[in-house]
Design a protein around this motif. Structure first.
Motif, PDB file in Angstrom:
ATOM      1  N   ASN A   1      50.389  67.564  57.499  1.00 16.85           N
ATOM      2  CA  ASN A   1      49.239  67.205  56.666  1.00 16.85           C
ATOM      3  C   ASN A   1      48.576  68.451  56.076  1.00 16.85           C
ATOM      4  N   SER A   2      48.506  69.489  56.883  1.00 21.97           N
ATOM      5  CA  SER A   2      47.929  70.746  56.400  1.00 21.97           C
ATOM      6  C   SER A   2      48.836  71.364  55.339  1.00 21.97           C
TER       7      SER A   2
ATOM      8  N   GLU B   1      48.331  69.813  52.093  1.00 21.50           N
ATOM      9  CA  GLU B   1      47.171  70.393  51.422  1.00 21.50           C
ATOM     10  C   GLU B   1      47.572  71.685  50.711  1.00 21.50           C
TER      11      GLU B   1
ATOM     12  N   ASP C   1      42.956  73.535  59.511  1.00 19.49           N
ATOM     13  CA  ASP C   1      43.365  74.064  58.215  1.00 19.49           C
ATOM     14  C   ASP C   1      42.154  74.309  57.334  1.00 19.49           C
TER      15      ASP C   1
ATOM     16  N   ARG D   1      40.836  70.793  51.731  1.00 16.77           N
ATOM     17  CA  ARG D   1      39.611  70.188  51.219  1.00 16.77           C
ATOM     18  C   ARG D   1      38.846  69.407  52.271  1.00 16.77           C
TER      19      ARG D   1
ATOM     20  N   PHE E   1      43.380  58.353  49.422  1.00 16.28           N
ATOM     21  CA  PHE E   1      41.994  58.317  48.970  1.00 16.28           C
ATOM     22  C   PHE E   1      41.685  59.464  48.041  1.00 16.28           C
TER      23      PHE E   1
ATOM     24  N   ARG F   1      33.033  69.737  54.966  1.00 11.70           N
ATOM     25  CA  ARG F   1      32.975  69.336  53.547  1.00 11.70           C
ATOM     26  C   ARG F   1      31.551  69.345  53.085  1.00 11.70           C
TER      27      ARG F   1
ATOM     28  N   THR G   1      39.898  70.839  57.822  1.00 11.26           N
ATOM     29  CA  THR G   1      40.046  69.764  58.797  1.00 11.26           C
ATOM     30  C   THR G   1      40.504  70.366  60.116  1.00 11.26           C
TER      31      THR G   1
END
Ligand code: 0RA
Length: 333
Positions: A60-61, A64, A87, A90, A118, A150, A190
């Motif tokens: 997932n990182s 990104e 990471d 965003r 999303f 964030r 995240t």
């Protein structure tokens, strides 16, 4: 059928406030399906599946990074086998998700296949063997905590076996645990920390070598991306970063051989939305080392990407050889 909807006389099960909606029940059914047949989602429940958990999170990182939004990830194995991955992307969106009326963060962490759908469009490029997402890791963890940085705030949610312990909330600096533990990350990002459920996995030991090899490979495949790996069980620590990406990989492969050319040939092109990169260098041996990857996965059995490359390379060499008079027109290729 669901057999894990928490009841008042089941204090071991965390339970959100209020009553269950049809959507809550769907979420619980989804998590329960993963726990009942983990192999279908994570491949296996042995050492391989256990390592796949870390891979899902780190992928997932890397996604990104591929989206141009992150350039570093920090992976820590703690002494109690808890794993933390941080990471500087965003951050998973935290705003209320329209259809489910819950924080997008909770949706990504609890709804199967919800990751990346999303915000401004999904990911164009996505790595990962199963690509099942973080909700599967969550379902297979006895405990998981996610913190998102964030818009100047830190948001948090914790889960037991995938079920949220409380709603997503923003926390003051004094309650930040994961980002603080590593310390170097500012801005957005995240952080996920999880403990694999030992009632599901038959193997509980992470292998430094397996993980280190994979992180090195990921660094070669994503040039400019930094993976820092710390194993607190032994205090082993490594940082992988390759400015040259797969060119660095080819140099590494030819390290103990005699290269025929000084430079590594490199080509990069995007055709119809598909990005292709090739790095190549001849050496004085007669054995070839070919490593092909598709979406970050080592395709050991080859595939059309490799077949196509071989054909194009032979054709190009033959055409050149005829033009240069090295081969006569009627010579075999
Ligand atoms: C969905 C949408 C966006 C980012 C992410 C997910 C995301 C997920 C993970 C998982 C680990 N690290 C992550 N970082 C980001 C896009 C958010 C936006 O458009 O601002």
């Amino acid at each position: 059928m669901i057999d894990r909807v928490p009841t008042d006389d089941d204090p071991a099960q965390p339970r959100p406030q209020g009553s269950y909606s049809a959507q809550d029940i769907q979420v619980l059914e989804g998590l329960e399906a993963v726990r009942r047949r983990p192999g279908m989602y994570i491949g296996s429940t042995d050492a391989r599946g256990l390592h796949q958990l870390i891979r899902e999170i780190v992928d997932n990182s890397v996604d990104e990074a591929m989206a141009g939004a992150a350039d570093a990830v920090d992976i820590t194995i703690h002494a109690d086998n808890r794993v933390t991955v941080i990471d500087n992307g965003r951050g998973i969106p935290v705003d209320e998700q329209a259809t489910l009326k819950k924080s997008a963060l909770e949706v990504v962490l609890t709804v199967l296949h919800a990751g990346g759908k999303f915000g401004a469009g999904g990911y164009k490029v996505s790595g990962g063997l199963h690509g099942v997402g973080v909700s599967v890791v969550n379902a297979l963890s006895s405990w998981l905590r996610v913190e998102v940085r964030r818009e100047g705030k830190v948001w948090v949610q914790e889960y037991h076996r995938g079920i949220p312990v409380e709603p997503v909330r923003s926390i003051p600096d004094s309650e930040v645990q994961l980002f603080k533990a590593i310390g170097t990350f500012k801005g957005t990002g995240t952080a996920t920390s999880f403990q694999a459920d030992t009632t599901i996995f038959t193997d509980a030991e992470y292998s430094y070598e397996t993980l280190s090899q994979r992180f090195r490979e990921m660094a070669y495949l994503n040039r400019g991306f930094t993976l820092h790996f710390l194993d607190e069980r032994t205090d082993h620590e490594e940082t992988f970063y390759f400015e040259g990406g797969i060119v660095s990989f080819v140099r590494h492969l030819n390290k103990n051989r005699a290269p025929v050319q000084q430079h590594v040939f490199f080509v990069e092109k995007t055709v119809d939305g598909t990005q292709v990169e090739v790095a190549l260098q001849y050496n004085d041996s007669y054995v070839e080392s070919v490593y092909a990857f598709a979406n970050e996965i080592n395709t050991a059995d080859g595939g059309t990407h490799l077949t196509g490359f071989r054909m194009a390379l032979s054709r190009t060499v033959n055409t050149y050889a005829r033009k240069a008079g090295i081969l006569k027109e009627q010579d075999t290729n």
